[in-house]
Design a protein around this motif. Structure first.
Motif, PDB file in Angstrom:
ATOM      1  N   ASP A  35       0.864  -1.180   0.000  1.00  0.00           N
ATOM      2  CA  ASP A  35       0.000   0.000   0.000  1.00  0.00           C
ATOM      3  C   ASP A  35       0.903   1.233   0.000  1.00  0.00           C
ATOM      4  OD1 ASP A  35      -1.833   1.996   0.418  1.00  0.00           O
ATOM      5  OD2 ASP A  35      -2.673   1.155   2.257  1.00  0.00           O
ATOM      6  N   GLY A  37       0.872   4.802   0.204  1.00  0.00           N
ATOM      7  CA  GLY A  37       0.035   5.925   0.571  1.00  0.00           C
ATOM      8  C   GLY A  37       0.780   7.245   0.508  1.00  0.00           C
ATOM      9  N   LYS A  60       5.905  -1.237   7.925  1.00  0.00           N
ATOM     10  CA  LYS A  60       5.515   0.094   7.455  1.00  0.00           C
ATOM     11  C   LYS A  60       6.704   1.045   7.535  1.00  0.00           C
ATOM     12  CE  LYS A  60       3.467   2.676  10.386  1.00  0.00           C
ATOM     13  NZ  LYS A  60       2.495   3.194  11.359  1.00  0.00           N
ATOM     14  N   VAL A 105      -0.715  -1.059  -4.680  1.00  0.00           N
ATOM     15  CA  VAL A 105      -1.673  -0.005  -5.017  1.00  0.00           C
ATOM     16  C   VAL A 105      -1.149   1.315  -4.460  1.00  0.00           C
ATOM     17  CG1 VAL A 105      -3.704  -1.493  -5.130  1.00  0.00           C
ATOM     18  CG2 VAL A 105      -3.057  -0.472  -2.947  1.00  0.00           C
ATOM     19  N   THR A 107      -2.185   5.564  -3.807  1.00  0.00           N
ATOM     20  CA  THR A 107      -3.375   6.393  -3.590  1.00  0.00           C
ATOM     21  C   THR A 107      -3.100   7.856  -3.936  1.00  0.00           C
ATOM     22  OG1 THR A 107      -2.782   6.486  -1.231  1.00  0.00           O
ATOM     23  CG2 THR A 107      -4.344   4.778  -1.918  1.00  0.00           C
ATOM     24  N   GLU A 139     -10.592   4.042  -3.881  1.00  0.00           N
ATOM     25  CA  GLU A 139      -9.985   3.954  -2.560  1.00  0.00           C
ATOM     26  C   GLU A 139     -11.057   3.859  -1.488  1.00  0.00           C
ATOM     27  OE1 GLU A 139      -6.731   6.487   0.127  1.00  0.00           O
ATOM     28  OE2 GLU A 139      -7.180   7.093  -1.941  1.00  0.00           O
ATOM     29  N   SER A 143     -11.627   0.519   0.922  1.00  0.00           N
ATOM     30  CA  SER A 143     -11.588   0.665   2.382  1.00  0.00           C
ATOM     31  C   SER A 143     -12.875   0.144   3.007  1.00  0.00           C
ATOM     32  CB  SER A 143     -11.383   2.126   2.762  1.00  0.00           C
ATOM     33  OG  SER A 143     -10.110   2.581   2.386  1.00  0.00           O
ATOM     34  N   ILE A 312      -7.916  -0.757   2.923  1.00  0.00           N
ATOM     35  CA  ILE A 312      -7.711  -1.021   1.497  1.00  0.00           C
ATOM     36  C   ILE A 312      -7.153  -2.416   1.243  1.00  0.00           C
ATOM     37  CG2 ILE A 312      -6.307  -0.395  -0.508  1.00  0.00           C
ATOM     38  CD1 ILE A 312      -6.569   2.488   0.289  1.00  0.00           C
ATOM     39  N   ARG A 313      -6.123  -2.786   1.994  1.00  0.00           N
ATOM     40  CA  ARG A 313      -5.452  -4.068   1.725  1.00  0.00           C
ATOM     41  C   ARG A 313      -6.419  -5.232   1.918  1.00  0.00           C
ATOM     42  NH1 ARG A 313      -2.356  -0.544   4.481  1.00  0.00           N
ATOM     43  NH2 ARG A 313      -3.105  -1.362   6.476  1.00  0.00           N
TER      44      ARG A 313
END
Length: 515
Positions: A35, A37, A60, A105, A107, A139, A143, A312-313
């Motif tokens: 992800d 972001g 992360k 992905v 965003t 998105e 979510s 999202i994931r």
């Protein structure tokens, strides 16, 4: 992926392959999702139960790709460098785990930046990771689907805050409805002109516009997705001295949000960050995010506010689930998976559930599913040292990655499993958590635990019923009606466990052997 969320028309979306070939499957093939972001870049590797995937790996990196985007129109150079390094690391990890190719992905920051396409090409060239840039509405939908993965059949509004944007979506009857995106991410808010008054005015006017677009809806359940919301929840837990620090399913009220805003504004940020366990990068965004949340709940007036660790994931996994798989209970599926993997006699859990069920004649469907979950988990911690099994059972239940569980239900489940191995609960180190359930529920959890402890002595095989319990609440009598094959199993230890269960019920007991 398409607007209807149907991934079964010859297009498997970013994954490029089907994840759930068999609707009857119980296990998920290990899959890695990245992800990208506006604020962080995260790798999650999912494994475990198909309907309730667990985090095999989770890392992360706070990159702040979207910092300064409003002024420059480009990704942060420093953030871009950090993100590329993180993605190189993730690609190497994926090779070691044999889960290539990773699904990625991106965003708001990447989709809005003029150098977004250039960054995508660089990432593909340097790491082999193909980045799928999704729209704000997409998105919001993903979510919301992530929330549905944890709470099937839920209704309300999902609000996902990222670094550069905030998305909202309606959910009802297992489907995602209206959805929209806004520029209320903390990194964007840093660039709003006009000082404190200008910032508050901008947030207020934007949320009022959102409210109007959502047809002035109020009084719904509000699900909060995103790292900044989770950081606020940690601050709220710290303010309240809350005993269970699991973020998923943590509840707040509109009044609590207002109190926590005051608390955050009054406390020293460094001190609060340390006590709440929040990174410095994330804490820098909290004062902005709490302004948004405070205004959001004032305008929408939700009936309750729930933190979701799923977003999202998880929504990407839900996207591919066949209807038959989506309809399963994520809690029960996770417990079935654990029983199959770790119990000494897989398959005995449902037999044990039938054995203990007569003790709870007035249990509603929500309580029954917790009782069933306990029976499925009753033997998965057998490898723990006997002196620590009660503690391990309680810790596993209250801190495990389980969907579809309120905090009070987590503690009830933990208490029941603790009493599976111990008759006492006073004086233990986690006693403060017991305050999250009523005295009556504590006693009921003890009864369940002692009943499971008795039933575990009656193993005749995973498919064989050892006997029946008959409970008369009026006369307060408990009868154990044993199958003749179980007679020899009812030795001294089993007899003591039956007496212990009778004592917990404040009843008299009788044991019968069938002819």
């Amino acid at each position: 992926m398409n607007d209807q969320g149907d991934a079964h028309r010859g297009d498997w979306g970013p994954f490029g392959r089907p994840l759930f070939n068999d609707p009857e499957s119980r296990a998920l093939s290990r899959v890695g999702v990245v992800d990208i972001g506006s604020n962080s870049v995260r790798l999650v590797v999912f494994d475990g139960a198909a309907r309730s995937p667990a985090y095999f790996y989770n890392e992360k990196i706070m990159c702040a790709l979207g910092e300064g985007l409003s002024e420059t129109g480009r990704l942060s150079p420093k953030g871009r460098e950090r993100a590329l390094k993180a993605l190189k690391r993730f690609a190497t990890l994926a090779e070691g785990m044999n889960i290539t190719p990773l699904t990625a992905v991106a965003t708001a920051a990447v989709r809005e930046a003029e150098d977004g396409p250039e960054f995508r090409e660089e990432v593909l060239r340097e790491t082999g990771i193909e980045m799928h840039v999704i729209t704000g509405e997409e998105e919001a939908r993903l979510s919301a689907q992530g929330v549905l993965l944890g709470w099937p059949g839920s209704y309300g509004m999902v609000c996902d805050i990222g670094g550069s944007s905030m998305e909202l979506a309606d959910i009802a009857e297992g489907k995602v409805g209206r959805r929209l995106t806004s520029a209320l991410g903390p990194l964007k808010l840093k660039e709003v002109k006009g000082g404190e008054k200008g910032l508050d005015a901008y947030i207020k006017s934007t949320i009022e516009q959102i409210h109007e677009q959502m047809d002035g809806e109020t009084g719904m359940r509000l699900f909060l997705v995103g790292g900044s919301w989770r950081a606020i929840a940690r601050c709220d837990m710290t303010r309240r001295d809350y005993p269970l620090t699991v973020l998923h399913e943590y509840r707040m009220t509109t009044e609590a949000v207002a109190e926590t805003r005051k608390y955050i504004e009054q406390e020293d940020p460094s001190d609060l960050r340390g006590r709440a366990g929040i990174s410095s990068d994330r804490m820098a965004l909290v004062p902005l995010a709490i302004r948004v949340l405070d205004q959001l709940v004032q305008v929408f007036q939700p009936k309750d506010i729930t933190i979701s660790s799923y977003g999202i994931r998880e929504g990407m996994l839900y996207e591919q689930m066949p209807p038959a798989l989506r309809d399963r209970d994520p809690l029960i599926e996770a417990c079935r998976f654990a029983e199959a993997k770790d119990a000494r006699m897989p398959g005995f859990g449902p037999i044990l559930f039938d054995f203990v069920r007569p003790l709870f004649p007035h249990a509603d469907w929500q309580r029954k599913r917790i009782i069933k979950a306990a029976c499925l988990l009753h033997d998965v911690s057998w490898r723990a040292h006997p002196d620590y099994r009660p503690q391990v059972c309680f810790d596993n239940a209250t801190r495990a990655n389980l969907g579809g569980l309120k905090h009070s239900e987590r503690v009830f489940l933990g208490l029941a499993l603790m009493h599976r191995y111990s008759n006492k609960r006073e004086g233990v180190r986690y006693e403060q958590m017991f305050t999250l359930v009523s005295d009556e529920d504590q006693r009921e959890a003890e009864v369940l635990g002692r009943a499971m402890r008795l039933g575990a002595m009656m193993w005749l095989g995973a498919e064989t019923v050892p006997g029946n319990l008959a409970w008369n609440a009026v006369d307060r009598t408990l009868t154990l009606d044993l199958d003749p094959r179980a007679k020899s199993l009812f030795g001294e230890v089993a007899e003591q466990r039956f007496k212990s269960l009778v004592a917990a019920l404040d009843a008299t007991g009788e044991v019968r052997i069938r002819d």
